[in-house]
Design a protein around this motif. Structure first.
Motif, mmCIF file in Angstrom:
data_model
loop_
_atom_site.group_PDB
_atom_site.id
_atom_site.type_symbol
_atom_site.label_atom_id
_atom_site.label_comp_id
_atom_site.label_asym_id
_atom_site.label_seq_id
_atom_site.Cartn_x
_atom_site.Cartn_y
_atom_site.Cartn_z
ATOM 1 N N ILE A 235 1.953 1.558 -6.089
ATOM 2 C CA ILE A 235 0.913 2.018 -7.022
ATOM 3 C C ILE A 235 1.410 1.915 -8.456
ATOM 4 C CG2 ILE A 235 -0.426 4.031 -7.757
ATOM 5 C CD1 ILE A 235 -0.393 4.902 -4.781
ATOM 6 N N ARG A 236 2.679 2.290 -8.681
ATOM 7 C CA ARG A 236 3.247 2.197 -10.032
ATOM 8 C C ARG A 236 3.319 0.741 -10.503
ATOM 9 N NH1 ARG A 236 5.232 7.170 -11.396
ATOM 10 N NH2 ARG A 236 5.467 8.599 -9.632
ATOM 11 N N ALA A 237 3.677 -0.162 -9.600
ATOM 12 C CA ALA A 237 3.729 -1.576 -9.956
ATOM 13 C C ALA A 237 2.330 -2.114 -10.270
ATOM 14 C CB ALA A 237 4.361 -2.380 -8.824
ATOM 15 N N ALA A 238 1.346 -1.692 -9.479
ATOM 16 C CA ALA A 238 -0.031 -2.129 -9.721
ATOM 17 C C ALA A 238 -0.528 -1.619 -11.071
ATOM 18 C CB ALA A 238 -0.936 -1.627 -8.605
ATOM 19 N N LEU A 239 -0.163 -0.390 -11.407
ATOM 20 C CA LEU A 239 -0.569 0.174 -12.702
ATOM 21 C C LEU A 239 0.080 -0.589 -13.847
ATOM 22 C CD1 LEU A 239 -1.970 2.280 -14.438
ATOM 23 C CD2 LEU A 239 -0.056 3.840 -14.004
ATOM 24 N N GLU A 240 1.362 -0.926 -13.693
ATOM 25 C CA GLU A 240 2.049 -1.685 -14.740
ATOM 26 C C GLU A 240 1.415 -3.060 -14.921
ATOM 27 O OE1 GLU A 240 4.801 -2.520 -17.780
ATOM 28 O OE2 GLU A 240 4.049 -0.673 -16.870
ATOM 29 N N THR A 241 1.010 -3.668 -13.812
ATOM 30 C CA THR A 241 0.326 -4.966 -13.898
ATOM 31 C C THR A 241 -0.971 -4.854 -14.683
ATOM 32 O OG1 THR A 241 1.267 -5.696 -11.781
ATOM 33 C CG2 THR A 241 -0.715 -6.821 -12.542
ATOM 34 N N ALA A 245 -1.713 -6.648 -18.340
ATOM 35 C CA ALA A 245 -2.857 -7.562 -18.434
ATOM 36 C C ALA A 245 -3.874 -7.097 -19.478
ATOM 37 C CB ALA A 245 -3.528 -7.690 -17.074
ATOM 38 N N GLY A 246 -3.555 -6.010 -20.167
ATOM 39 C CA GLY A 246 -4.454 -5.512 -21.199
ATOM 40 C C GLY A 246 -5.602 -4.693 -20.674
ATOM 41 N N ARG A 247 -5.456 -4.178 -19.426
ATOM 42 C CA ARG A 247 -6.543 -3.391 -18.820
ATOM 43 C C ARG A 247 -6.136 -1.924 -18.638
ATOM 44 N NH1 ARG A 247 -6.556 -8.195 -15.518
ATOM 45 N NH2 ARG A 247 -5.398 -7.078 -13.910
ATOM 46 N N ALA A 248 -5.301 -1.429 -19.576
ATOM 47 C CA ALA A 248 -4.802 -0.054 -19.441
ATOM 48 C C ALA A 248 -5.921 0.974 -19.462
ATOM 49 C CB ALA A 248 -3.798 0.243 -20.553
ATOM 50 N N ASP A 249 -7.041 0.645 -20.103
ATOM 51 C CA ASP A 249 -8.172 1.578 -20.176
ATOM 52 C C ASP A 249 -9.251 1.253 -19.151
ATOM 53 O OD1 ASP A 249 -7.023 2.978 -22.306
ATOM 54 O OD2 ASP A 249 -7.858 1.580 -23.774
ATOM 55 N N GLY A 250 -8.969 0.331 -18.239
ATOM 56 C CA GLY A 250 -9.960 -0.077 -17.256
ATOM 57 C C GLY A 250 -10.129 0.930 -16.129
ATOM 58 N N ARG A 252 -9.788 0.524 -12.866
ATOM 59 C CA ARG A 252 -8.739 0.512 -11.851
ATOM 60 C C ARG A 252 -7.457 1.179 -12.362
ATOM 61 N NH1 ARG A 252 -8.009 -1.831 -7.014
ATOM 62 N NH2 ARG A 252 -10.143 -1.061 -6.817
ATOM 63 N N ALA A 253 -7.113 0.930 -13.619
ATOM 64 C CA ALA A 253 -5.905 1.565 -14.166
ATOM 65 C C ALA A 253 -6.046 3.082 -14.153
ATOM 66 C CB ALA A 253 -5.641 1.061 -15.581
ATOM 67 N N ARG A 254 -7.216 3.578 -14.543
ATOM 68 C CA ARG A 254 -7.428 5.033 -14.528
ATOM 69 C C ARG A 254 -7.375 5.577 -13.100
ATOM 70 N NH1 ARG A 254 -11.456 3.693 -18.353
ATOM 71 N NH2 ARG A 254 -13.102 4.080 -16.829
ATOM 72 N N ARG A 255 -7.886 4.816 -12.156
ATOM 73 C CA ARG A 255 -7.843 5.242 -10.755
ATOM 74 C C ARG A 255 -6.402 5.332 -10.272
ATOM 75 N NH1 ARG A 255 -9.353 7.924 -6.654
ATOM 76 N NH2 ARG A 255 -9.688 8.912 -8.650
ATOM 77 N N LEU A 256 -5.583 4.317 -10.620
ATOM 78 C CA LEU A 256 -4.183 4.319 -10.215
ATOM 79 C C LEU A 256 -3.427 5.482 -10.854
ATOM 80 C CD1 LEU A 256 -3.534 0.467 -10.465
ATOM 81 C CD2 LEU A 256 -3.756 1.815 -8.365
ATOM 82 N N GLU A 257 -3.756 5.789 -12.094
ATOM 83 C CA GLU A 257 -3.137 6.950 -12.750
ATOM 84 C C GLU A 257 -3.487 8.236 -12.003
ATOM 85 O OE1 GLU A 257 -4.678 6.609 -16.674
ATOM 86 O OE2 GLU A 257 -3.096 5.240 -17.374
ATOM 87 N N ASP A 258 -4.729 8.323 -11.540
ATOM 88 C CA ASP A 258 -5.147 9.509 -10.776
ATOM 89 C C ASP A 258 -4.337 9.634 -9.482
ATOM 90 O OD1 ASP A 258 -7.043 10.192 -12.636
ATOM 91 O OD2 ASP A 258 -8.708 9.240 -11.578
ATOM 92 N N LEU A 259 -4.090 8.501 -8.829
ATOM 93 C CA LEU A 259 -3.337 8.534 -7.578
ATOM 94 C C LEU A 259 -1.906 9.018 -7.791
ATOM 95 C CD1 LEU A 259 -4.443 5.215 -5.812
ATOM 96 C CD2 LEU A 259 -5.517 7.468 -5.713
ATOM 97 N N LEU A 260 -1.368 8.761 -8.972
ATOM 98 C CA LEU A 260 0.010 9.149 -9.272
ATOM 99 C C LEU A 260 0.103 10.555 -9.862
ATOM 100 C CD1 LEU A 260 1.229 5.786 -10.853
ATOM 101 C CD2 LEU A 260 1.941 6.723 -8.644
ATOM 102 N N ARG A 261 -1.021 11.121 -10.262
ATOM 103 C CA ARG A 261 -1.008 12.435 -10.903
ATOM 104 C C ARG A 261 -0.744 13.524 -9.851
ATOM 105 N NH1 ARG A 261 -5.436 11.794 -13.435
ATOM 106 N NH2 ARG A 261 -4.409 10.953 -15.294
ATOM 107 N N PRO A 262 0.202 14.448 -10.108
ATOM 108 C CA PRO A 262 0.488 15.519 -9.135
ATOM 109 C C PRO A 262 -0.738 16.376 -8.858
ATOM 110 C CG PRO A 262 2.204 15.391 -10.817
ATOM 111 C CD PRO A 262 1.072 14.519 -11.289
#
Length: 557
Positions: A235-241, A245-250, A252-262
């Motif tokens: 998940i961390r690697a997918a978020l970094e990708t 790719a310039g999609r930090a505010d996209g 999917r990126a927000r979804r991946l951040e949610d998955l990593l949030r405690p």
């Protein structure tokens, strides 16, 4: 070596495609990292011998990085082809196997087919198709595996990894490259993998997870703790990708951040499967430990997926709290995202216009085609259940192995809600092993021909459908593609849906109507939810009480 039928059922060709996607992502990461280095050196104003040496080193690194990127792209393309070809061939073979078994024939592990009264034309034809298909799979596997090995060997520095690859100490005391250990794991049976990994030190297990998170996090036979650690890295690697790719505010990126949030209590979320490219995931709420007495698997319905998993996790969290055992949200596959009626009016209008040009018959055919187009890929389409069911059978076997190791004697309940009920029923037709099964507002009892194959002869089955729930239109349809009505299926105990929790004025409204299809999942004090809890913990639920009539076969339009 040609795979056996049981091995084919364990195969996950999608993991090959996922590995290809990981290679493509790695190529993107190498590209981004190299560009950063080049820009950093170009931006400096220093000079002298050190500067010249640094520039020469960066130039050499850039050349090598371009070569590595090219090879990674080729590996990604080859893996994508291999995954697609093997998936198609596997589906054909297993489809033939399941079809002939449903017709009452026996199929051996090596593809030999026999009928009750010995060989006949049907058995001989099926055996030829199955064995030819297995030969094709073997040939594709050997060719693609050899080609990928060639490409890997051609990566600059692959033979002698720069800086040294992570070394793993094996049970016999020898050491091996972590990447090679992962490759070896993929060639083992699930039981052999589990036994092998149990003999490694924790730091070596983590090195293996880090070597290839996409494979380790989704491979049967790997314990849930290690799969969870690998998928956290994935998940961390997918978020970094996404960020590179310039999609930090996209989305999917927000979804991946949610998955990593405690979680609120500080614990991290844990995933037993994760595939970012396809949006597949299995989340474990709670844990399997020595005190575990029960576990549940929840298969949600239409509209569920990685981007909407939180809705199911909330329900799973309540269920885990009420039952004292872990609950697994199973989304390791594609579920329909529409009900089928969306856009139907527009489709019917277009179909009628086109059909009217050919007269009354053309008008009828045009309308029928419009309806078929609207339903394709919707909750009316049984292919999602057909494709997800084998994976659910495999995961249930993995959960059994985990329980046998960590919580012997704990009972497993598999719950299918709405379309998820069709997935569970289809898995039962393929031999799903469970102690208890709940068909909650279920579309049907399974999409395959033939009865449930009881891997556990003592399995207990329950259904739960609120009066007035629109799913009853589907359940009552003659020729329902999802199978029979679970509420009236032999051997299924229909539970009471009862009432919601008391409101502010102390009154209780019935679980019924459109809202009764799923609102009880958001109401842990409802009678319907409490009945599910009783099933999971092994208590007798209350039987159905008719307070108002069920919906008959009256279409809503």
């Amino acid at each position: 070596m040609r795979p056996t039928i049981p091995e084919l059922r364990q195969w996950r060709p999608a993991a090959i495609s996922a590995a290809g996607a990981a290679a493509q992502a790695a190529s993107d990461l190498v590209d981004a990292a190299t560009r950063r280095i080049v820009r950093a050196v170009d931006a400096t104003t220093w000079s002298g011998v050190t500067a010249v040496a640094a520039e020469r080193f960066v130039d050499d690194t850039d050349v090598r990085a371009r070569q590595i990127r090219r090879m990674l792209v080729e590996i990604a393309e080859e893996a994508a082809r291999a995954g697609a070809d093997l998936a198609r061939a596997r589906a054909v073979v297993l489809g033939e196997v399941d079809g002939v078994i449903a017709d009452g024939y026996a199929v051996t592990d090596d593809g030999h087919v026999t009928g009750r009264d010995g060989p006949d034309e049907r058995s001989r034809t099926a055996e030829v198709r199955i064995r030819n298909g297995m030969n094709v799979i073997d040939a594709v596997d050997e060719h693609c595996g050899a080609r990928i090995d060639e490409l890997v060997a051609a990566i600059p520095g692959a033979a002698i990894p720069a800086g040294g690859a992570a070394e793993v100490t094996l049970p016999d005391g020898s050491t091996a490259d972590a990447d090679r250990v992962v490759t070896a794991l993929t060639r083992m049976t699930p039981s052999t993998r589990r036994e092998f990994l149990s003999r490694l030190a924790e730091e070596d297990r983590l090195r293996i997870a880090a070597a290839d998170p996409g494979v380790v996090g989704n491979l049967d036979g790997i314990d849930f703790e290690l799969r969870s650690a690998a998928n956290d890295l994935g998940i961390r690697a997918a978020l970094e990708t996404e960020r590179l790719a310039g999609r930090a505010d996209g989305v999917r990126a927000r979804r991946l951040e949610d998955l990593l949030r405690p979680l609120a209590d500080g614990r991290r979320r844990r995933f037993i499967a994760f595939d970012n490219a396809r949006g597949h995931v299995i989340e474990m709420v709670g844990e399997v430990c020595a005190d575990t007495r029960n576990a549940a698997v929840l298969v949600p319905g239409t509209g569920s997926g990685l981007d909407t998993i939180d809705q199911s996790v909330v329900a799973a969290t309540e269920l885990a709290h009420a039952t004292g055992g872990p609950v697994f949200v199973y989304l390791d596959g594609d579920l329909p995202q529409t009900m089928g009626y969306e856009g139907l009016d527009d489709a019917l209008g277009a179909g009628a216009l086109a059909g009217s040009l050919a007269g009354p018959l053309g008008h009828a055919l045009g309308a029928a085609a419009a309806v078929a187009e609207s339903l394709d890929g919707s909750a009316a389409d049984p292919r999602f259940a057909r494709e997800m069911a084998p994976g659910l059978v495999g995961f249930a076997a993995e959960l059994d192995a985990e329980i046998a190791e960590r919580a012997p004697g704990a009972a497993v309940t598999v719950i299918g809600h709405s379309y998820g009920g069709s997935v569970v029923g289809s898995a039962e037709q393929l031999g799903l092993r469970a102690d208890r099964v709940v068909y909650a507002s279920s579309a049907g009892t399974g999409v395959f021909d033939g009865p449930w194959r009881n891997a556990n002869p003592a399995v207990e089955r329950y259904s739960l459908t609120a009066p007035g729930d629109p799913i009853q239109w589907v359940q009552a349809l003659s020729g329902n593609p999802h199978g029979d009505d679970p509420d009236s299926a032999p051997g299924v105990f229909r539970m009471d849906t009862g009432f919601h929790a008391p409101g502010a004025d102390g009154s209780r409204s019935p679980v019924a109507g459109v809202d009764g299809h799923g609102d009880y999942w958001r109401d842990p004090d409802s009678d319907a939810f409490r009945n599910i809890v009783r099933v999971v913990v092994g208590e007798r639920p209350t039987g159905y009480i008719e307070r108002q009539p069920d919906i008959g076969l009256r279409l809503p339009w």
